[in-house]
Design an enzyme around this catalytic site. Structure first.
Site, PDB file in Angstrom:
ATOM      1  N   PHE A   1      -6.007 -10.054  11.976  1.00 57.79           N
ATOM      2  CA  PHE A   1      -4.641 -10.471  11.653  1.00 57.79           C
ATOM      3  C   PHE A   1      -3.602  -9.484  12.168  1.00 57.79           C
ATOM      4  O   PHE A   1      -2.453  -9.839  12.366  1.00 57.79           O
ATOM      5  CB  PHE A   1      -4.472 -10.650  10.130  1.00 57.79           C
ATOM      6  CG  PHE A   1      -4.708  -9.397   9.344  1.00 57.79           C
ATOM      7  CD1 PHE A   1      -5.979  -9.040   8.953  1.00 57.79           C
ATOM      8  CD2 PHE A   1      -3.649  -8.555   9.006  1.00 57.79           C
ATOM      9  CE1 PHE A   1      -6.194  -7.872   8.235  1.00 57.79           C
ATOM     10  CE2 PHE A   1      -3.851  -7.397   8.283  1.00 57.79           C
ATOM     11  CZ  PHE A   1      -5.136  -7.042   7.899  1.00 57.79           C
TER      12      PHE A   1
ATOM     13  N   ASP B   1      -7.011   2.490  -7.030  1.00 55.49           N
ATOM     14  CA  ASP B   1      -6.100   2.396  -5.891  1.00 55.49           C
ATOM     15  C   ASP B   1      -4.710   2.219  -6.492  1.00 55.49           C
ATOM     16  O   ASP B   1      -4.362   1.147  -7.007  1.00 55.49           O
ATOM     17  CB  ASP B   1      -6.480   1.208  -5.001  1.00 55.49           C
ATOM     18  CG  ASP B   1      -5.534   1.035  -3.813  1.00 55.49           C
ATOM     19  OD1 ASP B   1      -4.453   1.643  -3.821  1.00 55.49           O
ATOM     20  OD2 ASP B   1      -5.885   0.293  -2.877  1.00 55.49           O
TER      21      ASP B   1
ATOM     22  N   TYR C   1       1.800  25.208   9.025  1.00 59.93           N
ATOM     23  CA  TYR C   1       0.498  24.553   9.139  1.00 59.93           C
ATOM     24  C   TYR C   1      -0.298  24.745   7.846  1.00 59.93           C
ATOM     25  O   TYR C   1      -0.856  23.796   7.306  1.00 59.93           O
ATOM     26  CB  TYR C   1      -0.273  25.149  10.320  1.00 59.93           C
ATOM     27  CG  TYR C   1      -1.551  24.417  10.634  1.00 59.93           C
ATOM     28  CD1 TYR C   1      -1.554  23.385  11.580  1.00 59.93           C
ATOM     29  CD2 TYR C   1      -2.745  24.742  10.020  1.00 59.93           C
ATOM     30  CE1 TYR C   1      -2.716  22.707  11.883  1.00 59.93           C
ATOM     31  CE2 TYR C   1      -3.916  24.069  10.312  1.00 59.93           C
ATOM     32  CZ  TYR C   1      -3.902  23.052  11.251  1.00 59.93           C
ATOM     33  OH  TYR C   1      -5.054  22.384  11.539  1.00 59.93           O
TER      34      TYR C   1
ATOM     35  N   LYS D   1       3.909   3.052  -0.047  1.00 60.86           N
ATOM     36  CA  LYS D   1       4.334   2.174  -1.142  1.00 60.86           C
ATOM     37  C   LYS D   1       4.732   3.047  -2.336  1.00 60.86           C
ATOM     38  O   LYS D   1       5.892   3.119  -2.684  1.00 60.86           O
ATOM     39  CB  LYS D   1       3.198   1.226  -1.537  1.00 60.86           C
ATOM     40  CG  LYS D   1       2.823   0.220  -0.446  1.00 60.86           C
ATOM     41  CD  LYS D   1       1.662  -0.643  -0.882  1.00 60.86           C
ATOM     42  CE  LYS D   1       1.171  -1.538   0.212  1.00 60.86           C
ATOM     43  NZ  LYS D   1       2.011  -2.701   0.470  1.00 60.86           N
TER      44      LYS D   1
ATOM     45  N   ARG E   1      -1.388 -14.176   4.370  1.00 63.77           N
ATOM     46  CA  ARG E   1      -2.437 -13.593   3.523  1.00 63.77           C
ATOM     47  C   ARG E   1      -3.382 -14.742   3.191  1.00 63.77           C
ATOM     48  O   ARG E   1      -3.341 -15.337   2.140  1.00 63.77           O
ATOM     49  CB  ARG E   1      -1.850 -12.991   2.240  1.00 63.77           C
ATOM     50  CG  ARG E   1      -0.927 -11.819   2.458  1.00 63.77           C
ATOM     51  CD  ARG E   1      -1.606 -10.463   2.548  1.00 63.77           C
ATOM     52  NE  ARG E   1      -2.269 -10.161   3.794  1.00 63.77           N
ATOM     53  CZ  ARG E   1      -2.500  -8.916   4.223  1.00 63.77           C
ATOM     54  NH1 ARG E   1      -2.108  -7.879   3.546  1.00 63.77           N
ATOM     55  NH2 ARG E   1      -3.146  -8.718   5.344  1.00 63.77           N
TER      56      ARG E   1
ATOM     57  N   PHE F   1      -8.984  -5.255  -0.935  1.00 63.30           N
ATOM     58  CA  PHE F   1      -7.856  -5.200  -0.011  1.00 63.30           C
ATOM     59  C   PHE F   1      -8.462  -5.085   1.397  1.00 63.30           C
ATOM     60  O   PHE F   1      -9.560  -4.544   1.541  1.00 63.30           O
ATOM     61  CB  PHE F   1      -6.902  -4.029  -0.323  1.00 63.30           C
ATOM     62  CG  PHE F   1      -5.718  -4.048   0.591  1.00 63.30           C
ATOM     63  CD1 PHE F   1      -4.785  -5.068   0.494  1.00 63.30           C
ATOM     64  CD2 PHE F   1      -5.571  -3.110   1.598  1.00 63.30           C
ATOM     65  CE1 PHE F   1      -3.718  -5.143   1.390  1.00 63.30           C
ATOM     66  CE2 PHE F   1      -4.494  -3.174   2.488  1.00 63.30           C
ATOM     67  CZ  PHE F   1      -3.574  -4.191   2.373  1.00 63.30           C
ATOM     68  N   THR F   2      -7.741  -5.603   2.384  1.00 61.16           N
ATOM     69  CA  THR F   2      -8.308  -5.694   3.742  1.00 61.16           C
ATOM     70  C   THR F   2      -8.893  -4.366   4.245  1.00 61.16           C
ATOM     71  O   THR F   2     -10.064  -4.298   4.635  1.00 61.16           O
ATOM     72  CB  THR F   2      -7.218  -6.169   4.740  1.00 61.16           C
ATOM     73  OG1 THR F   2      -6.047  -5.375   4.526  1.00 61.16           O
ATOM     74  CG2 THR F   2      -6.886  -7.632   4.551  1.00 61.16           C
TER      75      THR F   2
HETATM   76  N1  F0G Z   1      -4.418  -0.344  -0.823  1.00 61.80           N
HETATM   77  C1  F0G Z   1      -3.501  -1.286  -1.080  1.00 61.80           C
HETATM   78  C2  F0G Z   1      -3.500  -1.991  -2.401  1.00 61.80           C
HETATM   79  C3  F0G Z   1      -2.546  -1.603  -0.099  1.00 61.80           C
HETATM   80  O1  F0G Z   1      -1.654  -2.546  -0.367  1.00 61.80           O
HETATM   81  C4  F0G Z   1      -2.569  -0.920   1.132  1.00 61.80           C
HETATM   82  C5  F0G Z   1      -1.632  -1.259   2.189  1.00 61.80           C
HETATM   83  C6  F0G Z   1      -3.548   0.056   1.345  1.00 61.80           C
HETATM   84  C7  F0G Z   1      -4.457   0.326   0.336  1.00 61.80           C
HETATM   85  C8  F0G Z   1      -3.630   0.812   2.633  1.00 61.80           C
HETATM   86  O2  F0G Z   1      -2.582   1.713   2.721  1.00 61.80           O
HETATM   87  O3  F0G Z   1      -1.264   0.934   4.725  1.00 61.80           O
HETATM   88  O4  F0G Z   1      -0.992   3.238   3.795  1.00 61.80           O
HETATM   89  O5  F0G Z   1      -3.044   2.615   4.987  1.00 61.80           O
HETATM   90  N2  F0G Z   1      -0.950  -2.298   2.216  1.00 61.80           N
HETATM   91  C9  F0G Z   1       0.013  -2.650   3.249  1.00 61.80           C
HETATM   92  C10 F0G Z   1       0.629  -3.988   2.953  1.00 61.80           C
HETATM   93  C11 F0G Z   1      -0.529  -2.566   4.630  1.00 61.80           C
HETATM   94  O6  F0G Z   1       1.437  -4.422   3.776  1.00 61.80           O
HETATM   95  O7  F0G Z   1       0.369  -4.594   1.928  1.00 61.80           O
HETATM   96  P1  F0G Z   1      -1.927   2.141   4.138  1.00 61.80           P
END
Ligand code: F0G
Length: 482
Positions: free
Chosen positions: A455, A223, A80, A266, A389, A132-133
């Site tokens: 989405f 990011d 832990y 990623k 997208r 980003f979303t």
């Molecule tokens: N920033 C970027 C540029 C991303 O592409 C993503 C995730 C995140 C932040 C958030 O990271 O999913 O680990 O919480 N992109 C995924 C995609 C969901 O399918 O493009 P996460």
């Protein structure tokens, strides 16, 4: 295309790895695929993977791991607090990014939650090259607002600008002046700008952004989720850096940023995420949120196995041959589609091949989600699932009106080292056929519409029975083929 030359021409990207573990795939017949799509409410997120032949939804958490990553997972130190695995990961972050403090989090958006909770308040404005979303949602729920300061070129689908992800420096200054420096908690740069087609920013541009941040005394946050692709493009497209190693380029980027966060789903081909900085003050501000939302400071919601894989994955990301594979396959797929007239985003970026739905199905109005409809049609005719997208990925405004997206794209993601070239050729064949029969595709409408990140789990239906017409034409042309 690749560093390896072919004697007889016909150059194709060459894999610099071999496949030692395989997973059997299932390609259900088209009639079953329509049923699966129907059940999933025409939302590719809601398909069950057992019904999917090639999962090109995302690269997130589905990149292939290396033998060394798998081996490292066996050595994980389960504890832990104070696990050796965490120390290993922390040291790797210190070595690669030159940042002393590392805060672990369970994934990228968890980092965004922590950063937004720490810095964003009512009336805050966060300038960025593109949103980003999940980033935007975290800023908005904390009372802030996003201001995108991209160059006009960013939204041009076909372009030869090598760095469409660059910030427009004049616009950045303007946003700071108009909103008041006291309302700008940080500037955010996104590597490999996701929503405009995995487009990179240049290192020169990052230097320029840093200069503005220094002038005004504003923090610069990177990011780095899609940093691997961006590194490849800096090395191959930015003259000044052609003789620098990936490690040197990474360090130069990191030195320009106050805070770096990333999704390790990623970057590093594992799962998890983290934030790093050299500022003790920033670290102290954020660490309480880590313990509150993620877990103790030496795991932050991640399993120790994933942390081991991440440490090795980050090291492997410093290998040019490793990070080239994704962009080279994407370029190959984009070029093959273009040969058949299919409109795609150019130059080819990272993450995946991006198809321009606005042009592919120009008979479908944006209010009927052309990119969503095209993603559904691609699954129906090929069993490959991509991701919408476009307008579906936006949120309605406060009056309930649609926010029409700048672009309507279908992203066919190419998780790194997962698919072979013959599989790519199969998808190209099916999408080219669909392009010839594009007038058969119709629109979509919501039947269940969540108010946030709709989405992900919203359900839709077709505006006519177009899916059946597509099946009939498929059977006519492909006989009893799957
Ligand atoms: N920033 C970027 C540029 C991303 O592409 C993503 C995730 C995140 C932040 C958030 O990271 O999913 O680990 O919480 N992109 C995924 C995609 C969901 O399918 O493009 P996460």
């Amino acid at each position: 295309m690749s560093k390896i030359k072919f004697y007889y021409g016909n150059e194709v990207p060459l894999e610099m790895h071999k496949v030692r573990i395989v997973q059997k795939l299932n390609l259900p017949p088209i009639e079953q695929r329509v049923e699966a799509m129907e059940e999933a409410g025409y939302n590719t997120f809601l398909l069950k993977n057992k019904d999917v032949f090639m999962d090109m939804l995302t690269d997130s958490g589905v990149n292939a791991m290396s033998d060394k990553q798998q081996a490292a997972m066996l050595e994980a130190d389960d504890s832990y607090a104070g696990s050796t695995t965490f120390t290993k990961l922390e040291s790797k972050i210190q070595e690669i990014f030159g940042k002393e403090y590392f805060l672990p989090a369970h994934q990228g958006r968890a980092c965004e939650n922590i950063i937004s909770k720490t810095y964003v308040k009512q009336g805050s404005v966060v300038p960025m090259n593109y949103h980003f979303t999940t980033t935007k949602s975290h800023i908005v729920v904390n009372g802030g607002r996003v201001e995108e300061v991209f160059k006009d070129e960013a939204l041009k689908i076909t372009s030869d600008d090598p760095f469409k992800g660059n910030m427009d420096i004049a616009k950045l200054r303007d946003v700071i002046e108009t909103n008041g420096v006291e309302n700008i908690p940080f500037v955010r740069m996104e590597a490999g700008t996701n929503l405009i087609g995995g487009q990179p920013h240049s290192l020169q541009n990052l230097h320029e952004v840093r200069k503005v941040c220094d002038e005004y005394g504003i923090l610069l946050v990177l990011d780095a989720s899609l940093l691997a692709d961006n590194l490849h493009f800096i090395k191959t497209r930015e003259e000044t850096y052609q003789n620098k190693s990936i490690r040197e380029i990474t360090r130069e980027i990191a030195d320009l940023c106050d805070i770096i966060y990333f999704s390790a789903r990623k970057l590093g081909c594992a799962r998890g995420g983290g934030i790093c900085t050299n500022s003790k003050d920033v670290y102290m501000k954020m660490r309480e949120y880590v313990t509150l939302y993620e877990g103790f400071l030496t795991y932050g919601g991640m399993s120790v196995r994933e942390m081991e894989a991440m440490a090795v994955g980050l090291e492997e990301t410093m290998d040019e041959e490793m990070i080239n594979q994704g962009p080279q396959f994407i370029e190959y797929m984009s070029n093959e589609l273009m040969k058949k007239g299919v409109p795609v985003v150019t130059p080819a970026g990272g993450l995946g091949c991006h198809i321009n739905a606005m042009e592919f199905v120009d008979h479908i109005p944006q209010s009927e989600y052309p990119a969503g409809a095209l993603a559904a049609a691609i699954y129906i005719i090929s069993g490959a699932r991509g991701m919408e997208r476009g307008t579906m990925s936006e949120q309605r405004d406060e009056n309930g009106n649609e926010t029409l997206s700048h672009m309507e794209l279908v992203r066919m993601a190419l998780p790194r080292r997962v698919y072979t070239l013959s599989q790519i050729n199969y998808v190209v064949d099916r999408i080219a056929w669909l392009y010839e029969n594009r007038k058969l595709i119709g629109g979509l409408k919501f039947v269940e519409e969540p108010s946030v990140l709709r989405f992900f789990f919203g359900k839709l239906t077709t505006t006519s029975q177009w899916q059946q017409e597509l099946v009939a034409k498929f059977r006519e042309d492909f006989g009893d083929s799957l």
